[in-house]
Design an enzyme around this catalytic site. Structure first.
Site, short mmCIF file in Angstrom:
data_model
loop_
_atom_site.label_atom_id
_atom_site.label_comp_id
_atom_site.label_asym_id
_atom_site.label_seq_id
_atom_site.Cartn_x
_atom_site.Cartn_y
_atom_site.Cartn_z
N CYS A 1 -8.19 19.51 23.38
CA CYS A 1 -9.16 19.53 24.49
C CYS A 1 -8.48 19.05 25.76
CB CYS A 1 -10.35 18.61 24.19
SG CYS A 1 -11.68 19.43 23.31
N ARG B 1 -8.38 18.01 17.64
CA ARG B 1 -9.42 18.47 18.57
C ARG B 1 -9.33 17.73 19.90
NH1 ARG B 1 -11.55 22.88 19.90
NH2 ARG B 1 -10.19 22.10 21.52
#
Lengths: 286, 105
Positions: free
Chosen positions: A247, A243
């Site tokens: 990102c 994640r």
């Protein structure tokens, strides 16, 4: 009062004012995680007054009624179920030396996800669950797993599942290095990066509930409680490392290596400010 | 009036000169110099832990153009990569303080 006395008086007053200003600046620079977490949680509960604190761990599903209905349906046959089965199997399978993951963790690794990441005073650094899992493997003569791929996600999914409902309980020991790690994490969270000039906060503090293309942005509060997640967009599971790195690349920044100090500190900060909110992982997201 | 026309003539001469140099074909040496400058800036951004994916992409494109012998394109892209890398350095430097403006209090 003659002129000279007046000048002395004025300069003394000026010096006092400067001192007071200096003191304010120092007070503002003091690291106060307890006050930070309080302000952080208050910000989100005021922004979404209809939500109960524990609703935040379900991310966008708590912010949009249609999505909430879809999610309830999805939870009948959750897409992370295969990862859970695999995680349980990997977790129980002994290493070549006969030991297993259970030997590396308190309580045999069951129901402890809410205590990670923690600050390791011996190492002087933050230790995340993903890092602890790989260290366990290496200490037992096994090759480390990729931080962003399925086996790591499966293991953390299983461990999160055994902690479901337990509130995040991240501790900051009385150690200046721990406070520094926390502060670094906070700085990383708010620092704009990449060509798009976004910080984590640009999306997850300033715009939760809003759409970014087809997605609804999740609030930062409780965002890690649901990790790891099955993302339909990825057609698979994703760890916290996955994640964070995606990102960064989505905002056109070159991601750092998974489990870089910056990411470890970021996880520490972000988990700490969600203290008290229940673990809901593994989660599923569009 | 006379002074104004002199200025105009000078400006036109400069423009032409500028245009000419832009039109002059770039050499492999020009590319190498421009690429090295871009790489150095990107390395500095890396030391600040703040490289941009776009810089890497444009650097790769510059190299591809040079491999094809298109040094004009290769130099232009190297310069673009250098500008991107410098922007990422600026971002990292300014964010050392600017991040505080976003903080929840």
């Amino acid at each position: 009062m003659n002129v000279r006395t007046a000048i002395h008086f004025a300069s003394a007053a000026f010096a006092l004012a400067a001192l007071a200003l200096g003191a304010t600046a120092t007070a503002a620079d003091t690291i106060d995680p307890v006050a930070d977490a309080k302000a952080f949680q208050r910000f989100f509960t005021q922004k979404f007054p209809k939500l109960k604190p524990e609703d935040f761990v379900n991310g966008p599903y708590s912010l949009n009624e249609d999505m909430h209905k879809q999610w309830e349906e999805k939870e009948q046959f959750p897409p992370y179920e295969f990862a859970l089965d695999l995680g349980k199997e990997l977790f129980s399978k002994p290493f070549k030396n006969g030991k297993s993951f259970a030997d590396c963790f308190p309580n045999g690794g069951i129901g402890i996800r809410q205590n990670y990441p923690y600050f390791d005073e011996k190492e002087g650094k933050v230790v995340t669950l993903e890092l602890a899992l790989n260290r366990c493997r290496e200490a037992n003569g096994e090759a480390p797993l990729s931080y962003v791929k399925d086996d790591m996600a499966a293991l953390t999914a299983y461990m999160a599942f055994t902690s479901r409902g337990k509130p995040f309980d991240i501790k900051i020991p009385n150690d200046p290095r721990a406070l520094e790690a926390y502060e670094n994490g906070k700085r990383n969270f708010y620092t704009r990066r990449g060509q798009l000039n976004f910080s984590c906060a640009s999306c997850h503090v300033q715009n939760p509930g809003e759409r970014i293309r087809a997605e609804i942005l999740a609030p930062a509060l409780g965002i890690l409680n649901a990790m790891p997640i099955y993302r339909s967009e990825w057609s698979g599971m994703g760890t916290i490392s996955r994640r964070f790195t995606t990102c960064n690349s989505q905002i056109r920044g070159v991601p750092l290596e998974p489990q870089a100090d910056e990411y470890r500190d970021l996880e520490y900060y972000l988990s700490y400010v969600s203290n008290g909110l229940p673990i809901s992982g593994p989660g599923a997201r569009p | 009036m006379r002074e104004a026309s002199m200025k105009l003539a000078l400006a036109a001469a400069l423009l032409i000169a500028g245009g000419t140099s832009a039109l002059a074909a770039s050499s492999e040496a020009d590319f190498k110099a421009a690429y090295a400058a871009a790489e150095a800036a990107n390395k500095e951004a890396g030391a600040l832990r703040n490289q941009w994916t776009t810089t890497a992409q444009v650097l790769a494109d510059a190299k591809k153009a040079a491999d094809k012998g298109d040094f004009d394109q290769a130099v232009a892209q190297s310069k673009e990569a250098e500008a991107l890398a410098k922007a990422s350095i600026y971002q990292a430097e300014s964010e050392k303080e600017a991040w505080k403006a976003l903080e929840i209090h």
